[in-house]
Design a protein around this motif. Structure first.
Motif, PDB file in Angstrom:
ATOM      1  N   THR A  18       7.507  -9.446  -8.148  1.00 42.33           N
ATOM      2  CA  THR A  18       6.137  -9.321  -7.640  1.00 42.33           C
ATOM      3  C   THR A  18       5.863  -7.893  -7.189  1.00 42.33           C
ATOM      4  O   THR A  18       4.817  -7.317  -7.491  1.00 42.33           O
ATOM      5  N   GLY A  19       6.829  -7.297  -6.451  1.00 42.94           N
ATOM      6  CA  GLY A  19       6.665  -5.929  -5.990  1.00 42.94           C
ATOM      7  C   GLY A  19       6.523  -4.953  -7.145  1.00 42.94           C
ATOM      8  O   GLY A  19       5.693  -4.039  -7.103  1.00 42.94           O
ATOM      9  N   TRP A  20       7.314  -5.146  -8.208  1.00 42.99           N
ATOM     10  CA  TRP A  20       7.224  -4.254  -9.358  1.00 42.99           C
ATOM     11  C   TRP A  20       5.887  -4.411 -10.075  1.00 42.99           C
ATOM     12  O   TRP A  20       5.283  -3.427 -10.502  1.00 42.99           O
ATOM     13  N   ARG A  21       5.409  -5.678 -10.187  1.00 44.68           N
ATOM     14  CA  ARG A  21       4.112  -5.893 -10.830  1.00 44.68           C
ATOM     15  C   ARG A  21       3.002  -5.228 -10.031  1.00 44.68           C
ATOM     16  O   ARG A  21       2.077  -4.626 -10.603  1.00 44.68           O
ATOM     17  N   VAL A  22       3.070  -5.344  -8.697  1.00 47.03           N
ATOM     18  CA  VAL A  22       2.063  -4.715  -7.845  1.00 47.03           C
ATOM     19  C   VAL A  22       2.103  -3.202  -8.023  1.00 47.03           C
ATOM     20  O   VAL A  22       1.058  -2.546  -8.160  1.00 47.03           O
ATOM     21  N   TYR A  23       3.309  -2.629  -8.062  1.00 42.56           N
ATOM     22  CA  TYR A  23       3.405  -1.179  -8.183  1.00 42.56           C
ATOM     23  C   TYR A  23       2.907  -0.709  -9.544  1.00 42.56           C
ATOM     24  O   TYR A  23       2.245   0.342  -9.652  1.00 42.56           O
ATOM     25  N   ARG A  24       3.205  -1.469 -10.593  1.00 39.39           N
ATOM     26  CA  ARG A  24       2.669  -1.103 -11.910  1.00 39.39           C
ATOM     27  C   ARG A  24       1.140  -1.129 -11.904  1.00 39.39           C
ATOM     28  O   ARG A  24       0.484  -0.292 -12.534  1.00 39.39           O
ATOM     29  N   ARG A  25       0.595  -2.094 -11.184  1.00 40.08           N
ATOM     30  CA  ARG A  25      -0.866  -2.178 -11.106  1.00 40.08           C
ATOM     31  C   ARG A  25      -1.427  -0.986 -10.330  1.00 40.08           C
ATOM     32  O   ARG A  25      -2.482  -0.444 -10.686  1.00 40.08           O
ATOM     33  N   LEU A  26      -0.713  -0.576  -9.288  1.00 38.87           N
ATOM     34  CA  LEU A  26      -1.140   0.605  -8.541  1.00 38.87           C
ATOM     35  C   LEU A  26      -1.095   1.850  -9.435  1.00 38.87           C
ATOM     36  O   LEU A  26      -2.019   2.675  -9.431  1.00 38.87           O
ATOM     37  N   THR A  66      -9.745   0.575   4.714  1.00 36.73           N
ATOM     38  CA  THR A  66      -9.438   1.890   5.293  1.00 36.73           C
ATOM     39  C   THR A  66      -7.937   2.159   5.274  1.00 36.73           C
ATOM     40  O   THR A  66      -7.440   2.949   4.465  1.00 36.73           O
ATOM     41  N   TYR A  67      -7.200   1.467   6.129  1.00 41.81           N
ATOM     42  CA  TYR A  67      -5.764   1.747   6.309  1.00 41.81           C
ATOM     43  C   TYR A  67      -4.953   1.413   5.059  1.00 41.81           C
ATOM     44  O   TYR A  67      -4.164   2.226   4.573  1.00 41.81           O
ATOM     45  N   ASN A  68      -5.142   0.199   4.520  1.00 40.49           N
ATOM     46  CA  ASN A  68      -4.317  -0.228   3.393  1.00 40.49           C
ATOM     47  C   ASN A  68      -4.524   0.623   2.149  1.00 40.49           C
ATOM     48  O   ASN A  68      -3.584   0.881   1.398  1.00 40.49           O
ATOM     49  N   VAL A  69      -5.755   1.057   1.917  1.00 37.92           N
ATOM     50  CA  VAL A  69      -6.030   1.873   0.729  1.00 37.92           C
ATOM     51  C   VAL A  69      -5.272   3.195   0.793  1.00 37.92           C
ATOM     52  O   VAL A  69      -4.753   3.683  -0.216  1.00 37.92           O
ATOM     53  N   ILE A  88       3.412  -4.734   9.882  1.00 39.72           N
ATOM     54  CA  ILE A  88       2.637  -3.612  10.440  1.00 39.72           C
ATOM     55  C   ILE A  88       1.189  -3.684   9.983  1.00 39.72           C
ATOM     56  O   ILE A  88       0.256  -3.489  10.774  1.00 39.72           O
ATOM     57  N   GLN A  89       0.971  -4.001   8.710  1.00 41.46           N
ATOM     58  CA  GLN A  89      -0.400  -4.057   8.195  1.00 41.46           C
ATOM     59  C   GLN A  89      -1.167  -5.220   8.804  1.00 41.46           C
ATOM     60  O   GLN A  89      -2.359  -5.120   9.081  1.00 41.46           O
ATOM     61  N   GLY A  90      -0.478  -6.356   9.024  1.00 43.65           N
ATOM     62  CA  GLY A  90      -1.129  -7.461   9.714  1.00 43.65           C
ATOM     63  C   GLY A  90      -1.485  -7.095  11.146  1.00 43.65           C
ATOM     64  O   GLY A  90      -2.559  -7.446  11.642  1.00 43.65           O
ATOM     65  N   ARG A 122       5.631   0.265   1.686  1.00 45.72           N
ATOM     66  CA  ARG A 122       4.358   0.174   2.406  1.00 45.72           C
ATOM     67  C   ARG A 122       3.205   0.046   1.420  1.00 45.72           C
ATOM     68  O   ARG A 122       2.268  -0.729   1.621  1.00 45.72           O
ATOM     69  N   GLY A 123       3.271   0.852   0.351  1.00 47.69           N
ATOM     70  CA  GLY A 123       2.214   0.789  -0.656  1.00 47.69           C
ATOM     71  C   GLY A 123       2.170  -0.544  -1.367  1.00 47.69           C
ATOM     72  O   GLY A 123       1.088  -1.090  -1.629  1.00 47.69           O
ATOM     73  N   ILE A 124       3.331  -1.106  -1.675  1.00 46.86           N
ATOM     74  CA  ILE A 124       3.377  -2.408  -2.350  1.00 46.86           C
ATOM     75  C   ILE A 124       2.828  -3.496  -1.436  1.00 46.86           C
ATOM     76  O   ILE A 124       2.047  -4.355  -1.857  1.00 46.86           O
ATOM     77  N   ALA A 125       3.236  -3.450  -0.158  1.00 48.18           N
ATOM     78  CA  ALA A 125       2.721  -4.451   0.792  1.00 48.18           C
ATOM     79  C   ALA A 125       1.210  -4.312   0.948  1.00 48.18           C
ATOM     80  O   ALA A 125       0.480  -5.318   0.974  1.00 48.18           O
ATOM     81  N   ALA A 126       0.740  -3.057   1.037  1.00 47.61           N
ATOM     82  CA  ALA A 126      -0.710  -2.837   1.140  1.00 47.61           C
ATOM     83  C   ALA A 126      -1.411  -3.264  -0.148  1.00 47.61           C
ATOM     84  O   ALA A 126      -2.501  -3.848  -0.120  1.00 47.61           O
ATOM     85  N   GLY A 127      -0.773  -2.977  -1.296  1.00 46.49           N
ATOM     86  CA  GLY A 127      -1.356  -3.371  -2.567  1.00 46.49           C
ATOM     87  C   GLY A 127      -1.511  -4.874  -2.693  1.00 46.49           C
ATOM     88  O   GLY A 127      -2.514  -5.366  -3.230  1.00 46.49           O
ATOM     89  N   GLN A 128      -0.541  -5.617  -2.184  1.00 41.87           N
ATOM     90  CA  GLN A 128      -0.646  -7.079  -2.231  1.00 41.87           C
ATOM     91  C   GLN A 128      -1.849  -7.556  -1.419  1.00 41.87           C
ATOM     92  O   GLN A 128      -2.567  -8.477  -1.831  1.00 41.87           O
ATOM     93  N   ASN A 129      -2.078  -6.920  -0.267  1.00 44.90           N
ATOM     94  CA  ASN A 129      -3.244  -7.280   0.545  1.00 44.90           C
ATOM     95  C   ASN A 129      -4.550  -6.907  -0.150  1.00 44.90           C
ATOM     96  O   ASN A 129      -5.522  -7.668  -0.127  1.00 44.90           O
TER      97      ASN A 129
END
Length: 588
Positions: free
Chosen positions: A11-19, A132-135, A199-201, A313-320
């Motif tokens: 899932t993390g790799w798919r999110v990062y590829r999407r980013l 704001t923050y997650n982006v 942290i993001q939550g 952090r980017g992957i977690a933010a990307g999931q959100n």
């Protein structure tokens, strides 16, 4: 790796590829950055390579012509590196800001078409935090992460190639650290991602509480809620500090451990080079060049080891973020156009519930409203009045039954055309941080100032508008904070009047007006209602005594309907509500 861990990694790799797909839209700049990164990596090896002739020839018995050029070569090397670094850094920063802009635009567009139910189940603070923050976290992972991965990986490969050229035996010794580093990265990756999500939550909670205090500052001050809000924010803020410190603790321990492993290998290499193990294979110049290359390896290895935190952090933010972007937008099932409706409404056996397993909020509503009819909805709180009118702009779809406008099923009408038929004034007025004129003309492009003045005059707002410092050009602040409650409500009424829609919904539209202003606005509304189908949600029954028809709702059903005098004569629920308000008015 367990199935759960493998699924999380996938899932993390798919999110990062999407980013990365957002960054790859600017591929010319990425190619430019990559080329300059290759040049930067080459200059690293070039610097290490210069150490060999410098030691073997400049400080040896014979001094060659090459050693005399080393100072100039060194200057040229760092000049090329400086230009390349500028090109790489600027290109990646440009791509990063483009990614931020693109993601924020897409998130904002999604908010504009998000179903109403989503706003009811998610706090505004959480949504704002994602915008704001997650982006920013995502952009950092998609660009800075990519830059470090490419540049430092290339640097490591080039330096390793040079080290292999100098001494394969010493290089193999260096590569001993790779399995240990990979194992450490795998362990820390899970920690980073878990802490990043928390942290993001927590940042969403910080935004939410802050927004509540800002928007409700009057209530907080009047009711003495400062200690409670202070304690609540302190708990969330302290939780944020602890989570960040746990993240920093992992990061702080992560780098020294890797450096210690590298130091062990470095010590072993020095021992090998200074002993007779390698014989005459290693000269002074070879050793210094090899050692320089190895020391230069430490910086990219350290950056690669710390970039994992940024990526997670980017992957977690990307999931959100992608959870919002992947939200199914408000469905527009309609295909029938409508220019301007006459205003005939018909409800056929309409029932509605908010949740699939929940109770019916509306039950078997059968109702026909003629064009231009003025219909009031009354009843106890929770009887379904607001829900009934919310079905008209299709904020919600009926669970059962159908609603017709001029004989057309609402679900068949194009959503934009349907909502163009409706003007709305709510109990809680929404104004924008803009001028008076732009707030009245909101949603109507090309409106003239004369039309705006006419609507303001009809809403009895012209008198106070002309007394404002800049008249219609006066900025009214966030949600009209510079105006009184009654003034805000009259601006909202003027906005609804200017829209000139055949359906008019008034949800306690005169609740914030004083008696004199209310009489003026009621007179203005009375002049307009005969040309519109008007639905009035009223808690103050005195404001709807002259309605063409009054519907009394109780527990989601229409239990009484008729004109004011007829309903009073029946001595039913309406009579009870009216007498109750009359006694309260007398007591007041």
């Amino acid at each position: 790796m367990t199935d759960r861990e493998r699924a999380g990694y996938d899932t993390g790799w798919r999110v990062y590829r999407r980013l990365l797909s957002y960054a790859f839209q600017y591929w010319p700049l990425l190619i430019t950055a990559t080329v300059t990164m290759v040049i930067m990596a080459a200059t690293e090896a070039g610097f290490a390579a210069l150490m060999k002739p410098l030691m073997d020839e400049s400080f040896g018995a014979d001094e060659s012509q090459l050693s005399r050029w080393i100072p100039l070569l060194l200057i040229g090397l760092f000049a090329v590196r400086g230009v390349a670094e500028f090109g790489a850094t600027y290109s990646m920063r440009y791509v990063g800001r483009q990614v931020v802009k693109r993601l924020r635009t897409e998130l904002f567009e999604r908010l504009l078409v998000m179903p109403v139910q989503r706003f009811q189940h998610q706090s505004s603070g959480e949504l704002i935090s994602r915008l704001t923050y997650n982006v920013e976290q995502v952009a950092s992972a998609a660009t800075d992460g990519f830059s470090v991965l490419v540049k430092d990986s290339l640097t490591i490969l080039v330096l390793l190639a040079w080290m292999l050229y100098l001494s394969a035996a010493l290089t193999m010794t260096v590569l001993v650290i790779v399995p240990a580093v990979v194992l450490l990265v795998n362990v820390v990756t899970r920690q980073f991602r878990r802490l990043s999500h928390r942290i993001q939550g927590n940042m969403s909670d910080v935004t939410h509480v802050t927004q509540e205090v800002i928007e409700g500052h009057r209530v907080v001050r009047i009711f003495g809620g400062e200690p409670f809000e202070r304690e609540r924010f302190e708990g969330i803020n302290e939780g944020n500090r602890r989570l960040h410190m746990r993240m920093e603790g992992v990061k702080a321990a992560y780098v020294p451990i890797i450096q210690f492993i590298v130091a062990l290998v470095l010590a072993f290499i020095i021992w090998m080079a200074t002993s007779d193990t390698l014989g005459d294979e290693v000269t002074a110049g070879t050793f210094v060049s090899f050692l320089t290359a190895m020391l230069l390896l430490l910086t990219p290895i350290r950056r690669l080891s710390t970039i994992n935190a940024t990526l997670q952090r980017g992957i977690a933010a990307g999931q959100n973020i992608f959870a919002v972007l992947d939200e199914v937008p408000e469905r527009d099932t309609g295909h029938t156009p409508m220019e301007r409706a006459r205003g005939a409404l018909r409800f056929e056996q309409v029932s509605f519930r908010y949740e699939p397993g929940g109770p019916d909020v509306l039950k078997d509503i059968d109702l026909a409203i003629e064009p231009g009819e003025n219909v009031a909805l009354v009843g106890r709180s929770g009887s379904g009045k607001t829900t009934l009118v919310n079905l008209l702009p299709r904020f919600f779809q009926p669970t059962r039954g159908r609603i017709f406008l001029d004989g057309h099923d609402l679900s068949d009408l194009r959503l934009r055309d349907l909502r163009r038929q409706i003007a709305y004034v709510g109990q809680h007025v929404t104004l924008f941080a803009d001028t008076v004129a732009n707030n009245i003309a909101y949603g109507r492009v090309g409106t003239t100032l004369d039309e705006i003045r006419e609507a303001a005059a009809a809403a009895h707002a012209l008198d106070f508008i002309e007394q404002l410092p800049d008249g219609f050009d006066t900025e009214i602040g966030e949600n009209g904070v510079l105006l009184s409650g009654g003034q805000r409500q009259r601006l909202a009424i003027a906005r609804a009047l200017l829209r000139d829609a055949p359906l008019l919904i008034l949800d306690e539209a005169t609740s914030a007006l004083d008696n004199e202003s209310e009489r003026k606005v009621q007179a203005a509304l009375a002049n307009l209602m005969h040309t519109r189908t008007t639905l009035i949600i009223a808690h103050r029954l005195s404001t709807i005594e002259h309605a063409d028809r009054i519907l009394v709702l109780d527990a989601g059903r229409i239990v009484e309907q008729g004109q004011h005098a007829d309903l009073l004569a029946r001595d039913g629920i309406y009579t009870h509500l009216y007498r109750l308000q009359f006694r309260e008015a007398e007591a007041g």
